[in-house]
Design a protein around this motif. Structure first.
Motif, PDB file in Angstrom:
ATOM      1  N   LEU A  76      24.085 -38.128  -4.116  1.00 19.71           N
ATOM      2  CA  LEU A  76      22.962 -37.489  -3.178  1.00 19.71           C
ATOM      3  C   LEU A  76      22.058 -36.564  -3.742  1.00 19.71           C
ATOM      4  O   LEU A  76      22.627 -35.563  -4.660  1.00 19.71           O
ATOM      5  CB  LEU A  76      23.714 -36.820  -2.039  1.00 19.71           C
ATOM      6  N   THR A  77      20.625 -36.362  -3.662  1.00 16.24           N
ATOM      7  CA  THR A  77      19.828 -35.851  -4.160  1.00 16.24           C
ATOM      8  C   THR A  77      18.946 -34.854  -2.802  1.00 16.24           C
ATOM      9  O   THR A  77      18.589 -35.412  -2.000  1.00 16.24           O
ATOM     10  CB  THR A  77      18.843 -36.266  -4.960  1.00 16.24           C
ATOM     11  N   ILE A  78      19.219 -33.505  -2.797  1.00 16.11           N
ATOM     12  CA  ILE A  78      18.721 -32.798  -2.234  1.00 16.11           C
ATOM     13  C   ILE A  78      17.692 -32.075  -2.673  1.00 16.11           C
ATOM     14  O   ILE A  78      17.926 -30.866  -3.393  1.00 16.11           O
ATOM     15  CB  ILE A  78      19.414 -31.831  -1.112  1.00 16.11           C
ATOM     16  N   GLU A  79      16.158 -32.242  -2.760  1.00 14.74           N
ATOM     17  CA  GLU A  79      15.264 -31.764  -3.887  1.00 14.74           C
ATOM     18  C   GLU A  79      13.922 -31.424  -3.072  1.00 14.74           C
ATOM     19  O   GLU A  79      13.470 -32.102  -2.264  1.00 14.74           O
ATOM     20  CB  GLU A  79      15.237 -32.702  -4.803  1.00 14.74           C
ATOM     21  N   ASN A  80      13.292 -30.409  -3.535  1.00 15.62           N
ATOM     22  CA  ASN A  80      11.982 -29.943  -3.301  1.00 15.62           C
ATOM     23  C   ASN A  80      11.889 -29.978  -1.796  1.00 15.62           C
ATOM     24  O   ASN A  80      10.729 -30.133  -1.204  1.00 15.62           O
ATOM     25  CB  ASN A  80      11.135 -30.824  -3.905  1.00 15.62           C
ATOM     26  N   ASN A  81      12.794 -29.429  -1.054  1.00 15.62           N
ATOM     27  CA  ASN A  81      12.376 -29.045   0.337  1.00 15.62           C
ATOM     28  C   ASN A  81      12.216 -27.435   0.681  1.00 15.62           C
ATOM     29  O   ASN A  81      12.497 -26.832  -0.315  1.00 15.62           O
ATOM     30  CB  ASN A  81      13.619 -29.411   1.237  1.00 15.62           C
ATOM     31  N   HIS A  82      11.123 -27.439   1.686  1.00 19.15           N
ATOM     32  CA  HIS A  82      10.998 -26.041   2.158  1.00 19.15           C
ATOM     33  C   HIS A  82      11.990 -25.641   3.408  1.00 19.15           C
ATOM     34  O   HIS A  82      11.403 -26.486   4.453  1.00 19.15           O
ATOM     35  CB  HIS A  82       9.342 -25.612   2.118  1.00 19.15           C
ATOM     36  N   ILE A  83      12.599 -24.594   3.410  1.00 20.36           N
ATOM     37  CA  ILE A  83      13.444 -24.565   4.859  1.00 20.36           C
ATOM     38  C   ILE A  83      13.213 -22.996   5.194  1.00 20.36           C
ATOM     39  O   ILE A  83      13.213 -22.192   4.112  1.00 20.36           O
ATOM     40  CB  ILE A  83      14.809 -24.766   4.495  1.00 20.36           C
ATOM     41  N   GLU A  84      12.818 -22.796   6.245  1.00 23.47           N
ATOM     42  CA  GLU A  84      12.652 -21.432   6.997  1.00 23.47           C
ATOM     43  C   GLU A  84      13.562 -21.383   8.268  1.00 23.47           C
ATOM     44  O   GLU A  84      13.514 -22.332   8.978  1.00 23.47           O
ATOM     45  CB  GLU A  84      11.494 -20.980   7.335  1.00 23.47           C
ATOM     46  N   ILE A  85      14.934 -20.838   8.179  1.00 22.67           N
ATOM     47  CA  ILE A  85      15.737 -20.870   9.236  1.00 22.67           C
ATOM     48  C   ILE A  85      15.939 -19.207   9.683  1.00 22.67           C
ATOM     49  O   ILE A  85      16.368 -18.322   8.882  1.00 22.67           O
ATOM     50  CB  ILE A  85      16.870 -21.598   8.759  1.00 22.67           C
ATOM     51  N   PHE A  86      15.589 -19.199  11.025  1.00 24.72           N
ATOM     52  CA  PHE A  86      15.855 -17.918  11.775  1.00 24.72           C
ATOM     53  C   PHE A  86      17.382 -18.116  12.795  1.00 24.72           C
ATOM     54  O   PHE A  86      17.059 -19.165  13.696  1.00 24.72           O
ATOM     55  CB  PHE A  86      14.800 -17.529  12.526  1.00 24.72           C
ATOM     56  N   SER A  87      18.179 -17.079  12.701  1.00 24.67           N
ATOM     57  CA  SER A  87      19.107 -17.133  13.721  1.00 24.67           C
ATOM     58  C   SER A  87      19.066 -15.854  14.516  1.00 24.67           C
ATOM     59  O   SER A  87      18.993 -14.609  13.682  1.00 24.67           O
ATOM     60  CB  SER A  87      20.633 -17.274  12.900  1.00 24.67           C
ATOM     61  N   GLN A  88      19.135 -15.803  15.755  1.00 19.40           N
ATOM     62  CA  GLN A  88      18.915 -14.403  16.458  1.00 19.40           C
ATOM     63  C   GLN A  88      20.375 -13.681  15.999  1.00 19.40           C
ATOM     64  O   GLN A  88      20.136 -12.572  15.977  1.00 19.40           O
ATOM     65  CB  GLN A  88      18.914 -14.713  17.824  1.00 19.40           C
ATOM     66  N   TYR A  89      21.585 -14.498  16.048  1.00 15.37           N
ATOM     67  CA  TYR A  89      22.836 -13.573  16.018  1.00 15.37           C
ATOM     68  C   TYR A  89      23.507 -14.272  14.753  1.00 15.37           C
ATOM     69  O   TYR A  89      23.503 -15.539  14.415  1.00 15.37           O
ATOM     70  CB  TYR A  89      23.569 -13.678  17.424  1.00 15.37           C
ATOM     71  N   GLU A  90      24.490 -13.437  14.360  1.00  9.19           N
ATOM     72  CA  GLU A  90      25.644 -13.748  13.358  1.00  9.19           C
ATOM     73  C   GLU A  90      26.698 -14.056  13.731  1.00  9.19           C
ATOM     74  O   GLU A  90      27.755 -13.729  12.929  1.00  9.19           O
ATOM     75  CB  GLU A  90      25.401 -12.814  12.435  1.00  9.19           C
ATOM     76  N   TRP A  91      26.941 -14.877  14.713  1.00  6.29           N
ATOM     77  CA  TRP A  91      28.440 -14.871  15.205  1.00  6.29           C
ATOM     78  C   TRP A  91      29.196 -15.835  14.742  1.00  6.29           C
ATOM     79  O   TRP A  91      30.204 -16.185  15.252  1.00  6.29           O
ATOM     80  CB  TRP A  91      27.909 -15.232  17.027  1.00  6.29           C
ATOM     81  N   ASP A  92      28.521 -16.598  13.847  1.00  2.41           N
ATOM     82  CA  ASP A  92      29.372 -17.622  12.878  1.00  2.41           C
ATOM     83  C   ASP A  92      29.378 -17.240  11.536  1.00  2.41           C
ATOM     84  O   ASP A  92      28.616 -16.835  10.947  1.00  2.41           O
ATOM     85  CB  ASP A  92      29.247 -19.073  13.647  1.00  2.41           C
ATOM     86  N   LYS A 113      18.368 -29.141  -5.695  1.00  2.00           N
ATOM     87  CA  LYS A 113      17.385 -28.706  -6.722  1.00  2.00           C
ATOM     88  C   LYS A 113      16.080 -28.614  -6.320  1.00  2.00           C
ATOM     89  O   LYS A 113      15.381 -29.005  -5.493  1.00  2.00           O
ATOM     90  CB  LYS A 113      17.128 -29.756  -7.936  1.00  2.00           C
ATOM     91  N   GLY A 114      15.429 -27.447  -6.746  1.00  2.00           N
ATOM     92  CA  GLY A 114      14.191 -27.242  -6.665  1.00  2.00           C
ATOM     93  C   GLY A 114      13.586 -26.858  -5.117  1.00  2.00           C
ATOM     94  O   GLY A 114      12.623 -26.957  -4.754  1.00  2.00           O
ATOM     95  N   ASN A 115      14.612 -26.279  -4.228  1.00  2.00           N
ATOM     96  CA  ASN A 115      14.365 -26.005  -2.792  1.00  2.00           C
ATOM     97  C   ASN A 115      13.957 -24.554  -2.711  1.00  2.00           C
ATOM     98  O   ASN A 115      14.528 -23.820  -3.559  1.00  2.00           O
ATOM     99  CB  ASN A 115      15.593 -26.479  -2.156  1.00  2.00           C
ATOM    100  N   THR A 116      13.199 -24.464  -1.801  1.00  2.00           N
ATOM    101  CA  THR A 116      12.819 -23.137  -1.339  1.00  2.00           C
ATOM    102  C   THR A 116      13.273 -22.724   0.021  1.00  2.00           C
ATOM    103  O   THR A 116      12.918 -23.499   0.959  1.00  2.00           O
ATOM    104  CB  THR A 116      11.255 -23.049  -1.320  1.00  2.00           C
ATOM    105  N   ILE A 117      14.174 -21.957  -0.017  1.00  2.00           N
ATOM    106  CA  ILE A 117      15.091 -21.379   1.173  1.00  2.00           C
ATOM    107  C   ILE A 117      14.799 -20.287   1.637  1.00  2.00           C
ATOM    108  O   ILE A 117      14.849 -19.135   0.732  1.00  2.00           O
ATOM    109  CB  ILE A 117      16.472 -21.640   0.984  1.00  2.00           C
ATOM    110  N   GLU A 118      14.327 -19.946   2.860  1.00  2.00           N
ATOM    111  CA  GLU A 118      14.273 -18.693   3.446  1.00  2.00           C
ATOM    112  C   GLU A 118      14.994 -18.451   4.459  1.00  2.00           C
ATOM    113  O   GLU A 118      14.938 -19.288   5.654  1.00  2.00           O
ATOM    114  CB  GLU A 118      12.947 -18.317   3.887  1.00  2.00           C
ATOM    115  N   ILE A 119      16.218 -17.492   4.590  1.00  2.00           N
ATOM    116  CA  ILE A 119      16.906 -17.299   5.654  1.00  2.00           C
ATOM    117  C   ILE A 119      16.689 -15.972   6.365  1.00  2.00           C
ATOM    118  O   ILE A 119      16.358 -14.954   5.339  1.00  2.00           O
ATOM    119  CB  ILE A 119      18.282 -17.650   5.463  1.00  2.00           C
TER     120      ILE A 119
END
Length: 361
Positions: A76-92, A113-119
């Motif tokens: 499996l290749t997971i590459e060059n994705n741009h991800i922005e993920i917001f969670s209101q709470y940290e309950w898990d 590889k090469g993913n931009t991840i903003e959490i």
């Protein structure tokens, strides 16, 4: 499935979250809890690349979640994705941008590889990876959204880590840039791992846009590797606040050619029959109140040589039932307490001498 999922734009929960009322609302105006979201959820995929994912959730969700079975053992290749993920709470514990798992006898390889991840806010991790995962050249950052109006849920940050490979083996983690997490890389109960040429900057406290301060000191590590064997940590740049830069126990570890900087924490901390060689590292306490540059205890006896230890309260501590004669050629600078201490020190270590070109004292 051997699915190929490429070049998509996926938005989940963006319009549903109202940052004025600080909640999720349907089109009819009813409030609801947007949890367990998955933008991409797939088994035995082969390629997930060049997607853009924006995801707002209440808690408990993944932008990309994959499971690889044995049998076909699909790479499996997971590459060059741009991800922005917001969670209101940290309950898990597992809310994350990229989450991979696999069968225990899976023999394929996953490349992340090469993913931009903003959490943001209550999201817990950038990447949580199964076995045989190569995590290379990703940019992973933590920040806040909507905190000025809606508060901030990441109180103790005991789950806030950029990369987590706990309980799975065989990884290469190389060339990643990690910023503003409490913990850079979590790799407990894991063996056969290479951590090379990463830039890791973690925090022991976090101040929101409206001035609220959160204490993360109990969770602040650069690399946390309990029960970690066959571990190689090389050529990394790591910074912490008040936390330990590298903590490793119960296994063989080689830690070389790293630039390690902490405001007030410990440098390399190794215990319980751990360590093989710690050499050619530069270890600095910025504020001069880090307690030890290198701290080795509980039957651990690695080679410790050619390290520079600067501006700590104490330099190198080694505790064991027998002397460790492989502590040599280290330079300690601006140490306010003991340059060398502990029951495992060989005789005369720390005594200064000089020689001329003929080798005479």
């Amino acid at each position: 499935s051997q699915a190929i999922i490429n070049n998509n734009i996926i938005e989940m929960g963006l319009t549903a979250y109202d940052s004025t009322q600080c909640g999720f609302y349907s089109q009819s105006g009813n409030s609801y809890s947007a949890y367990s979201l998955r933008a991409i959820y797939v088994y035995d995929a082969s390629d997930i690349s060049s997607n853009t994912i924006y995801q707002n959730q209440y808690y408990d969700g993944y932008a990309i979640r994959c499971y690889q079975y044995s049998g076909q053992d699909i790479d499996l290749t997971i590459e060059n994705n741009h991800i922005e993920i917001f969670s209101q709470y940290e309950w898990d514990d597992n809310s994350t941008a990229i989450y991979t798992r696999n069968s225990s006898d899976y023999s394929g390889t996953t490349l992340i590889k090469g993913n931009t991840i903003e959490i943001y806010n209550g999201t817990n991790a950038g990447i949580i990876a199964g076995a045989n995962n190569n995590i290379i050249d990703n940019t992973i950052s933590f920040g806040e959204r909507y905190a000025q109006n809606c508060g901030f849920s990441q109180y103790n940050a005991d789950k806030l880590r950029a990369i987590d490979i706990d309980d799975y083996d065989h990884h290469i983690i190389r060339g990643n840039t990690i910023t503003n997490f409490a913990e850079g890389i979590e790799m407990s109960n894991s063996t056969d791992n290479i951590v090379d040429s990463n830039s890791i900057h973690t925090l022991s406290s976090y101040t929101t846009i409206n001035g609220s301060n959160y204490d993360w000191s109990n969770s602040n590590y650069g690399i946390y590797a309990v029960n970690s064997d066959s571990l190689f940590i090389t050529n990394n740049t790591i910074k912490t606040g008040s936390g330990t830069l590298i903590y490793q126990t119960n296994g063989a570890s080689t830690i070389k050619y790293n630039l390690l900087e902490t405001f007030s924490g410990r440098g390399i901390w190794c215990e319980n029959q751990a360590g093989v060689e710690f050499s050619n590292n530069t270890i600095v306490s910025t504020y001069g109140n880090g307690d030890y540059g290198i701290y080795v205890s509980n039957l651990s006896a690695p080679v410790i040589k050619n390290n520079i230890v600067d501006n700590f309260q104490n330099g190198i501590y080694a505790e064991n039932t027998i002397a460790n004669y492989a502590i040599q050629y280290n330079d300690t600078w601006s140490i306010s307490g003991d340059e060398y201490s502990g029951s495992a020190l060989p005789p005369l270590i720390g005594n200064y001498n000089s020689t001329n070109n003929n080798g005479d004292l």
